[in-house]
Design an enzyme around this catalytic site. Structure first.
Site, PDB file in Angstrom:
ATOM      1  N   ASP A 920       0.826  -1.216   0.000  1.00  0.00           N
ATOM      2  CA  ASP A 920       0.000   0.000   0.000  1.00  0.00           C
ATOM      3  C   ASP A 920       0.848   1.249   0.000  1.00  0.00           C
ATOM      4  OD1 ASP A 920      -2.835   0.039  -0.087  1.00  0.00           O
ATOM      5  OD2 ASP A 920      -2.863  -1.175   1.728  1.00  0.00           O
ATOM      6  N   LYS A 989      -8.094  10.651  10.640  1.00  0.00           N
ATOM      7  CA  LYS A 989      -7.524   9.939   9.482  1.00  0.00           C
ATOM      8  C   LYS A 989      -8.302  10.185   8.195  1.00  0.00           C
ATOM      9  CE  LYS A 989      -6.404   5.432   7.558  1.00  0.00           C
ATOM     10  NZ  LYS A 989      -6.350   3.963   7.748  1.00  0.00           N
ATOM     11  N   ASP A1148      -4.013   2.640  -5.502  1.00  0.00           N
ATOM     12  CA  ASP A1148      -2.652   2.783  -4.992  1.00  0.00           C
ATOM     13  C   ASP A1148      -2.250   1.608  -4.098  1.00  0.00           C
ATOM     14  OD1 ASP A1148      -4.352   3.330  -2.933  1.00  0.00           O
ATOM     15  OD2 ASP A1148      -3.303   5.099  -2.202  1.00  0.00           O
TER      16      ASP A1148
END
Length: 1229
Positions: A920, A989, A1148
């Protein structure tokens, strides 16, 4: 069903349109399922009709005579034979007297002998009834032929010209009888045609007018195209004439529309009608192009014109500046049409040789980023092959071909199997009987709808008639019954249903039919992929496919959204009118009247009143009781059973027969497709090859995980593990004091009533969400079970930013934790010396427990937990259940099972693993921003710099916010004091992650509010105030930590704002050469009136509308970053393919075998450095200046002047050295 029938007319080609008989006649007329075909039946004169009726009687007579001979041979009693002879006499009776009823026929011989009740007599009764039924059907068909001839005159073929001179010429030509009309009239028309317009103007002269005309032109073009596809060329001509005869409507007509109809007549050799179109062409002030001349020459060939006529036509074509070779290279024609054209040309020029199909010159993509990919004779290249043999792959191809030709796939549902009680069996029998009646009713209703739409088309209106004829009635009825079956109990928006039904017709409308040729070429293509074959020179799949000389697939013209919705609405209304059930199913004691199965009601969704189609509760209960175990999917909605076709153009690739777009977009939008088609083909090679590579990855189902999930799914689900609960677990309406009925009581206060309504709405919302999640899981798990023992492929395409997605929506690797855990690579790789270590690291990553620890520490932690890992693998549901505590529990469980098999193998390095290991990106959007601005501080926060331990940007932002909070708390700010101890990584986050993708402060506040509400100890009275405070501090922290990022974001936002003020949408080109345009335009309301309700929807996707400034400026920064991360992914995919790796991605997050993680990591870092070594922002600035500031006429605009100043002030870069990314362990980890 509808058909075109051929009759006699002035030129021998009179035509007519008429809806034909019931569905039972289809087989006799030669109509096979799929697209409505052309009919070969001839229109009969009255004499011919009499002969046909006699033929029908004769056929009946011959059958009965044959039966008599059979009975005599078997020794049947004489009296029975006499009875047959009597029936033969009845069959010979004249039509005026009618046919004697069977009961009367039997009366004369009632007492002749006891043998009359024999089995042969019963068979004769059945034969007679069958023959009489066929006779009635044949007479019905012939009657419709007669009615059709009378209807023929309503279709206008003669044009009404606006030019008096041309109208006079047309009248003179029709009244005169020249010996050679081609010599005298066509040549004159061609010579007198206006000076040839420029290519763009000729293709679309109406585009010179207002842009809103585009939708009407699309609608007209799609109507004409559908008319030709369904064999209704006279109707297309009729509508063209109607539009041409009115000056206002004539402005909508383009040269391509005239050419389309002209080519249709040319294929049939219809001289008179083709001349009519040529007259209209000249009357509209248009000059013929290559397609016009191709039509004229084809018609000459079919009419066997002499060489002199053909020479004059070719000479005129040359004088118009058109090249003869262009007829064979620039005009899309079928093989038969090319052969006919060549025969005609050689009649005038015997020595002519058509140019060979152009051998693609050695054009290679010149992008410096792709130079290595297309380098020739590189010994380092090791393209991967599949693990399947050529014979196996050919068998899989045939299975996929059958599936696509059937258009649908039926799979068994994984819902719990009910006990086959009398109640269940009775419900299934009742449903079967209802469906049989519904099919008949739907056939009838569909035919009546077609007849009504045909009447509207006869009046020159753009009705839905040709669209309704695209599919066979059998297919349409099946599609409507599938829609009824899948309708949820709470109903569905009529607009949504209309859109879905319209899209399904569009997707099925034209399956490419060159199956034999496709099979031969695909078999040759498989030599590149099969494990037991070789090719002369290793190359990319696209290159190999193009080397086979594969013809380009026909381009699919999109339908306007209004057509899609209108067609779907019409079909939905057909379903509502036709589908009824006995009222006794709802109320057992009620009279046996018929009641609708579907009801149209209005409901409020998100403060808007919308129309809903809702099934009757009795029907819903009947479905639940029957508990049928089948689901039906479109063939394009399920994974492929063979490797997809390689992408070779923006509209050619993926499925074998079903057209698919390389760039997905809203139906009716053409802006993306036009950009791609204008782009030089070599510029798209990188994207085409990357999509092909992603689709060539073979998959299989993880059976052990699937069994465990099904165990929970068929019980009561487990929402904590992502397995939705069944509807029976949904919250029920409140009871007691909160019951909805109490709202009617006078003693209940308004406040209590409002609270009751809110509670009821909340429960209904939860129930709807549970139903949606359950259905999604049902589709995914049913497909997984269906594919359990198969190898399959997931073809990919991309969105307008270049981000890639699988075409299969229900079962793919882009879904939730559960969806990903169900999949593994079909092709395994030995773990090698480091593969087991990567499996352990990946397992710890999935738990989310050691995010701030080194790779070595994570590996050691896995060793410490080995006992729990093995217990989870061996006893997942009865053991210690350690895996259930992980962030990604199902993937963690699948990894536990893989680790257990590997460590127990005799030699772990030789263990063949199919498990995908992920790497990741560390807040990948911020990584791209930091690299663009060479921001050293930001680079360190997102792991672009080497470090011993991974940096966590979310924790750093939380720490910075805590610093600000502490300062404010000391100054007495109440909300800062309340937040003490509640600011954590989890709270900030999501907002930090999405700021880089354009989230606003409003959106960020909602995200933080949701996190605060999840904290039980937090005082809920302060949630609103605290979320406002925190989002402000998060943005301030990011501004301080990522100053370079924020300056680039502001530059992109301001550029987009100014571009939209100039009246244009923002465009750019990615580093890999993909052209991008943002589809954000001001909404225009489209209303479709009539029927159940008027539908109104917003359309904001076309360049004919002004850009939406707010969406353009807010969308540009995140979309630009998305285009960069997709470029990085594609580069990594192509270089991994060259090295023989299996590679797939979820944006991604990059996946490969455990043995190849180290190689993939190296490629990933190298390509990131190469990507950002390009002057990306300066290239963007130059492109935008050229695109939006180079027009001298617009340079005086104040907006253009400001835009120029902004684009020239590119943000300055920092001092970060990109080469350091090579040594950053935690860049992707």
């Amino acid at each position: 069903m509808s058909a075109v029938r051929w009759g006699r007319g002035a030129a021998g080609f009179g035509r007519a349109l008429w809806p034909a008989g019931p569905p039972g006649l289809l087989a006799e007329e030669g109509a096979l399922g799929g697209v409505w075909g052309r009919k070969r039946s001839s229109t009969a004169s009255p004499c011919e009709q009499d002969r046909r009726k006699d033929w029908g009687h004769a056929e009946l007579l011959e059958v009965l005579k044959a039966r008599v001979r059979q009975l005599q041979a078997e020794g049947v009693a004489e009296v029975t034979v006499k009875r047959v002879a009597k029936r033969v006499a009845i069959a010979r009776a004249p039509e005026a007297g009618g046919t004697q009823p069977p009961r009367q026929a039997q009366a004369g011989a009632a007492g002749a002998a006891p043998m009359l009740s024999s089995r042969w007599a019963q068979k004769l009764d059945n034969d007679q009834r069958l023959m009489e039924k066929r006779k009635r059907r044949l007479e019905g068909k012939l009657q419709k032929h007669v009615e059709k001839v009378a209807w023929q005159k309503h279709l206008r073929l003669e044009p009404r010209l606006l030019s008096r001179k041309l109208a006079s010429q047309l009248q003179h030509w029709e009244q005169g009888t020249p010996q050679n009309p081609w010599e005298e009239q066509l040549a004159q028309l061609l010579q007198e045609a206006p000076q040839r317009l420029s290519g763009e103007a000729a293709a679309a002269p109406a585009d010179r007018g207002p842009k809103p005309r585009l939708e009407s032109q699309q609608r007209l073009l799609s109507f004409l195209e559908c008319c030709l596809l369904t064999g209704h060329l006279p109707l297309a001509h009729h509508v063209l004439v109607t539009h041409h005869s009115k000056s206002q409507q004539q402005r909508l007509l383009t040269l391509s529309m005239y050419n389309m109809v002209m080519l249709g007549w040319a294929r049939q050799g219809s001289f008179k009608e083709l001349m009519y179109v040529f007259f209209m062409l000249k009357d509209a002030g248009l000059a013929p192009d290559l397609r016009s001349y191709a039509a004229a020459l084809q018609c000459m060939g079919r009419l066997d014109q002499d060489a002199g006529t053909i020479r004059r036509c070719l000479k005129q074509m040359t004088q118009d500046g058109l090249q003869l070779q262009g007829l064979f290279t620039a005009v899309p024609l079928s093989a038969e049409e090319r052969a006919e054209l060549l025969r005609v040309v050689r009649k005038a020029k015997p020595a002519f040789t058509p140019p060979r199909p152009p051998v693609p010159p050695p054009q290679l993509n010149t992008s410096p980023l792709l130079r290595e990919i297309y380098a020739k004779q590189d010994p380092a290249v090791s393209y991967p092959r599949l693990h399947l043999s050529l014979k196996e792959l050919q068998g899989l191809f045939r299975q996929q071909l059958r599936m696509e030709m059937a258009t649908t796939v039926t799979v068994e549902s994984v819902e719990k199997v009910p006990l086959l009680t009398k109640e269940v069996l009775h419900a299934r029998k009742t449903l079967a009987g209802l469906r049989a009646r519904w099919r008949t009713a739907l056939y009838r209703e569909l035919q009546e709808t077609k007849e009504s739409e045909a009447h509207a088309a006869r009046e020159g209106r753009l009705s839905l008639f040709p669209y309704l004829c695209l599919l066979s009635e059998k297919d349409v009825v099946g599609m409507l019954l599938q829609t009824l079956q899948a309708l949820p109990a709470q109903g569905e928006s009529l607009l949504f249903l209309a859109h879905e039904l319209g899209l399904r017709v569009f997707k099925r409308k034209q399956l490419r039919n060159e199956v034999q040729e496709l099979e031969q070429r695909y078999s040759k293509y498989l030599h590149l992929l099969a494990s037991d074959t070789q090719v002369a020179e290793p190359c990319l799949p696209r290159q190999h496919w193009e080397a086979l000389g594969v013809p380009e697939a026909p381009h699919e013209q999109p339908w306007p959204m209004s057509v899609v919705v209108q067609l779907g609405k019409q079909l939905a209304e057909v379903l509502v009118r036709a589908v009824q059930m006995p009222s006794s199913l709802a109320a057992p004691r009620s009279p046996g009247t018929l009641i609708p199965v579907l009801y149209h009601v209005y409901s409020f969704r998100s403060f808007r009143q919308i129309g809903i189609l809702k099934p009757h509760p009795a029907f819903t209960q009947l479905l639940e009781t029957a508990a049928e175990r089948t689901l039906t999917f479109e063939s394009t909605d399920v994974p492929m059973l063979c490797p997809p076709l390689p992408w070779t153009s923006p509209h050619s690739g993926a499925f074998l027969l079903s057209p698919t777009k390389m760039m997905r977009s809203v139906e009716g939008s053409q802006q993306h497709q036009l950009l791609l088609e204008r782009c030089p083909p070599t510029e798209l090679h990188g994207a085409l090859d990357a999509l092909t590579q992603l689709g060539n990855c073979a998959w299989r189902v993880n059976g052990r995980v699937l069994d465990l999930v099904l165990e929970l799914f068929t019980d009561k689900g487990c929402p904590r593990l992502g397995v939705p609960a069944p509807p029976s677990e949904a919250p029920r309406p409140p009871e007691g004091r909160q019951a909805p009925k109490r709202c009617l009581l006078p003693e209940v206060s308004p406040a209590e009533k409002a609270e009751m309504r809110r509670e009821l709405a909340r429960r209904l919302k939860v129930a709807r969400e549970m139903q949606s999640l359950r259905a999604d899981a049902l589709y995914r798990l049913s497909l997984a079970q269906h594919l359990r023992h198969r190898v399959f492929w997931l073809p990919h395409n991309m969105d307008f930013r270049g981000r890639t997605y699988p075409c299969s929506p229900h079962f793919n690797h882009l879904g939730s934790d559960l969806a990903r855990a169900l999949l593994e690579f079909a092709q395994g790789r030995p773990l090698g010396p480091h593969g087991l270590d990567w499996l352990k690291i990946h397992l710890v990553n999935l738990t989310g427990l050691k995010k701030r620890e080194s790779l070595q520490a994570r590996r050691d932690y896995a060793d410490e937990l080995m006992e729990d890992i093995l217990d989870s693998a061996d006893r997942p549901m009865t053991g210690r259940k350690w895996w259930m505590e992980a962030d990604e529990p199902w993937q963690a469980l699948a990894c536990c099972m893989e680790v257990a098999r590997a460590v127990r193998a005799p030699d772990p390095t030789a263990y063949v693993s199919h498990f995908p290991v992920h790497q990741d990106g560390s807040c990948n959007g911020l990584q791209h921003y930091a690299a663009l601005g060479r921001d050293s501080v930001g680079a360190a926060s997102v792991n672009l710099l080497p470090s011993d331990l991974p940096q966590d940007v979310y924790s750093e932002v939380a720490a910075q916010v805590e610093v600000f909070r502490r300062q404010d708390a000391e100054q007495g700010v109440r909300v800062a004091q309340v937040l003490e101890g509640f600011i954590s990584r989890k709270v900030v986050k999501q907002t930090v992650m999405t700021v880089v993708y354009g989230v606003t402060r409003y959106g960020g506040r909602l995200q933080i509010e949701k996190r605060l509400r999840e904290i039980n100890d937090f005082p809920q009275d302060f949630v609103w105030e605290a979320s406002h405070y925190l989002v402000r501090q998060v943005f301030n922290s990011l501004q301080e930590m990522f100053s370079g990022t924020r300056s680039i974001q502001r530059w992109l936002t301001e550029s987009a704002r100014l571009i939209s003020h100039t009246g244009s949408a923002v465009e750019w080109v990615t580093p890999l050469g993909i052209p991008i345009i943002q589809p954000y335009h001001r909404d225009s309301k489209v209303m479709i009136k009539g029927g159940l309700q008027s539908l109104t929807f917003s359309s904001s996707v076309d360049t004919s509308q002004k850009p939406n400034t707010l969406k353009q400026k807010n969308g540009f920064p995140p979309n630009f970053i998305h285009s960069l991360d997709s470029s990085h992914m594609m580069l990594t995919a192509l270089h991994c393919y060259r090295k023989g790796l299996t590679f797939v991605s979820v944006h991604d997050c990059f996946w490969t075998h455990a043995a190849d993680v180290a190689v993939m990591n190296q490629v990933c870092r190298e390509q990131f450095i190469r990507l950002h070594s390009q002057p990306i922002l300066h290239n963007l600035s130059r492109f935008l200046i050229k695109r939006f500031c180079s027009d001298p006429r617009a340079s005086k605009s104040i907006w253009v002047s400001r835009l120029m100043d902004t684009l020239l002030s590119v943000p300055k870069a920092g001092t970060f050295n990109l080469e350091q990314v090579k040594h950053s362990t935690y860049f992707f980890s």
